[in-house]
Write an enzyme that holds these catalytic residues in place. Structure first.
Site, PDB file in Angstrom:
ATOM      1  N   VAL A  38       0.830  -1.206   0.000  1.00  0.00           N
ATOM      2  CA  VAL A  38       0.000   0.000   0.000  1.00  0.00           C
ATOM      3  C   VAL A  38       0.863   1.256   0.000  1.00  0.00           C
ATOM      4  CG1 VAL A  38      -1.694   1.323   1.332  1.00  0.00           C
ATOM      5  CG2 VAL A  38      -1.951  -1.156   1.065  1.00  0.00           C
ATOM      6  N   GLY A  39       1.979   1.212   0.709  1.00  0.00           N
ATOM      7  CA  GLY A  39       2.889   2.347   0.672  1.00  0.00           C
ATOM      8  C   GLY A  39       2.552   3.479   1.618  1.00  0.00           C
TER       9      GLY A  39
ATOM     10  N   CYS B  42      10.676   1.156   7.429  1.00  0.00           N
ATOM     11  CA  CYS B  42      10.514   2.104   6.333  1.00  0.00           C
ATOM     12  C   CYS B  42      11.870   2.572   5.812  1.00  0.00           C
ATOM     13  CB  CYS B  42       9.697   3.304   6.805  1.00  0.00           C
ATOM     14  SG  CYS B  42       8.029   2.857   7.241  1.00  0.00           S
TER      15      CYS B  42
END
Length: 307
Positions: free
Chosen positions: A75-76, A133
């Site tokens: 999804v990011g 991340c």
């Protein structure tokens, strides 16, 4: 509390929960999305959708691919940004008797520190660090993949965070134990694990990856045995509480994690197929405690006996 109702309250490094079931970040939105389908008052806590300093649109679709026992997602980190969360979502969540955990992610160390500082002054109950991340300043490697990276981010964010600090660990490492020990040494109040496993799915007819981003994070029942093992290993080497997650769909699944050493559990992918999954897991835990005459859920934590 009635005589036959087990005590369900847990304390996760200063984060007090009415019960040990938490909705996992990225699978429950901001709670608002599920409030029509389940009673948020019955959930111990909600780790909200991963927040970034500024709004993000996320990756281009397709971003979700089903697998035989779970899903792949890329999804990011689509989200409205930390300030919109404070303005629009915290007031809504405060209508319910559930703890608010802000999950934060960033491209740089400075992003994490700024968000921790902002959120420390807001009406939330804890901060969860997503350390999987990209770290743009270090060649897009994840902070959580190395001991040096986890030391740096935990140490610096701790300086800016006055709330209970939970560090969410990636399983995509050589030794999860040394990563967990580094978090504890640098001031984390608790550890949550596991985040998703790095995976890929291919459309054999198009001969191309199904996900537009090629790779994604695998979650769901397929990862549970790995997650249980990692929770057990980590609980053996740290003194701070551990929150277990990875493929939990029933109360029995949650009990496995707690016997392995988890003080609380997060329910993630199951929410996509059953919006009431968190409550069902809670009721399953309670039923297990009643069957075995256990009066306090804390009494089962880490009670696994190895063969």
């Amino acid at each position: 509390m009635s005589d036959n109702m087990p005590r369900m309250e847990v304390n996760i490094g200063g984060l007090k929960l009415s019960n040990p079931v938490i909705a996992a970040s990225g699978t429950f939105g901001f709670g608002r999305e599920f409030s029509l389908y389940t009673d948020l008052n019955k959930i111990g806590g909600i780790s909200v959708k991963g927040l970034t300093l500024e709004p993000r649109q996320g990756n281009r679709p397709p971003r979700i691919a089903e697998t035989p026992a779970g899903i792949l997602n890329s999804v990011g980190l689509q989200n409205p940004g930390v300030r919109a969360f404070i303005k629009d979502e915290i007031p809504f969540l405060r209508k319910f008797n559930t703890a608010i955990i802000a999950n934060i992610a960033g491209n740089t160390l400075e992003d994490y520190c700024e968000m921790a500082d902002i959120l420390s002054h807001e009406d939330i109950d804890a901060i969860e660090l997503n350390v999987s991340c990209p770290n743009v300043k270090k060649g897009c490697m994840s902070f959580g993949n190395t001991v040096s990276g986890i030391i740096e981010i935990t140490r610096e964010v701790r300086k800016h965070c006055s709330k209970p600090l939970i560090v969410k660990l990636t399983p995509n490492v050589t030794d999860i134990k040394e990563i967990a020990e580094a978090c504890e040494a640098e001031g984390a109040d608790a550890i949550s694990l596991i985040n998703t496993l790095y995976g890929m799915a291919i459309d054999i007819h198009k001969r191309r990856p199904i996900l537009a981003n090629n790779f994604g994070g695998l979650s769901g029942p397929a990862v549970k045995p790995i997650a249980v093992r990692m929770v057990y290993e980590v609980s053996q080497v740290v003194k701070i509480p551990v929150i277990g997650m990875g493929g939990i769909t029933t109360g029995d699944d949650a009990i496995e994690f707690m016997l392995a050493g988890a003080s609380a559990v997060m329910v993630g992918t199951a929410n996509f197929v059953n919006p009431n999954a968190c409550v069902d897991v809670l009721e399953g835990i309670q039923n297990y405690l009643r069957i075995y005459g256990i009066k306090d859920v804390n009494d089962i934590i880490g009670m696994l006996e190895l063969n």
